[in-house]
Every structure is written in structure tokens, then in C-alpha cells.
Design an enzyme around this catalytic site. Structure first.
Site, PDB file in Angstrom:
ATOM      1  N   ASN A 229      -6.052  -3.154   1.600  1.00  0.00           N
ATOM      2  CA  ASN A 229      -5.987  -4.613   1.664  1.00  0.00           C
ATOM      3  C   ASN A 229      -7.408  -5.157   1.721  1.00  0.00           C
ATOM      4  OD1 ASN A 229      -3.196  -4.679   1.741  1.00  0.00           O
ATOM      5  ND2 ASN A 229      -3.086  -4.840   3.961  1.00  0.00           N
TER       6      ASN A 229
ATOM      7  N   ARG B 281       0.836  -1.213   0.000  1.00  0.00           N
ATOM      8  CA  ARG B 281       0.000   0.000   0.000  1.00  0.00           C
ATOM      9  C   ARG B 281       0.866   1.257   0.000  1.00  0.00           C
ATOM     10  NH1 ARG B 281      -3.554  -0.904   4.992  1.00  0.00           N
ATOM     11  NH2 ARG B 281      -1.607  -1.915   5.574  1.00  0.00           N
TER      12      ARG B 281
END
Length: 131
Positions: free
Chosen positions: A72, A54
């Protein structure tokens, strides 16, 4: 010597061409230009969680001028929504395919959608948003 022939445009293509001035103009719907705003919904699978994926996506997206988010998913994939100029979104997708060191991207699914007006890039985590 023969004069150069210019390619003919369909009347609708001529009508969709933006006016020329010193200001930027958004491309008309259906016009594919380098600066057209596009939106891609992307899912990456493989070893993509717990490896800084990320943060990697965020660090790639911001300098490219791409807005949207990364998060996620419970099924161990990473979801990315990327909206911005086509070259920036395509460069981000290429970066997602490679991933950061430590990641192993097995598959990337991309679905092109209509732009929604995203204004910044966010990292979403467990109901919280970070930018």
C-alpha cells in the site's frame, strides 16, 4: 506443386535464437518469447486499500510463477512489482485490473522495466515484509 516458402529471419534474429536441447534457456535480450523474463511496475488506484487487495495479488502471483512485491502507498494506491515469464506477468496485470470482490479499480498504470532478478513474491507492510 510449389514447395513451401519459409519466412526469412534477419541474421541477428538467427544469432539470438537459443540452442535446442533438453534444458531450458533464458531468452536473449531483445527476443520476445513466451518464456522471456519481464518486469512490470504497476500502480492501481480506486478502492484498493482495506479490501484484501495485497493478499489477492499475492494469491494470484505465486501460482503464476511471478516474483516481486505488493504494498500500500500513502496516497491510497497499491504498488506492485511483478517479475517473471511474460504470460504470468500479463495474467497478474489482468487480475489487478479486476481486483478482488470489494475492490473498485479505477486506474492501472504499468511501466515495463528491465528485470532485476526477483526470486519470490512478498507482501510489504509498514516497513515489514511478509511472504
Amino acid at each position: 506443386m510449389r514447395p513451401e516458402r519459409r519466412a526469412r529471419q534477419a541474421p541477428e534474429a538467427r544469432a539470438a535464437a537459443p540452442a535446442r536441447s533438453g534444458r531450458d534457456h533464458k531468452a536473449s535480450a531483445g527476443t520476445e518469447t513466451a518464456m522471456a523474463i519481464v518486469r512490470a511496475h504497476v500502480w492501481a488506484s480506486g478502492r484498493v486499500q482495506g479490501v484484501g487487495f495485497r493478499d489477492f495479488v499475492y494469491r494470484q502471483a505465486v501460482p503464476l510463477g511471478v516474483a516481486g512485491f505488493v504494498r500500500n502507498l500513502p496516497d491510497h494506491r497499491v504498488e506492485v512489482v511483478a517479475e517473471g515469464p511474460r504470460p504470468g506477468v500479463e495474467a497478474l496485470i489482468d487480475a489487478i485490473r479486476k481486483g478482488p470482490s470489494g475492490a473498485s479499480v479505477r486506474e492501472v498504470e504499468v511501466v515495463w522495466e528491465a528485470p532485476q532478478g526477483e526470486s519470490r513474491f512478498l507482501i510489504r507492510t509498514g516497513g515489514m515484509v511478509h511472504d
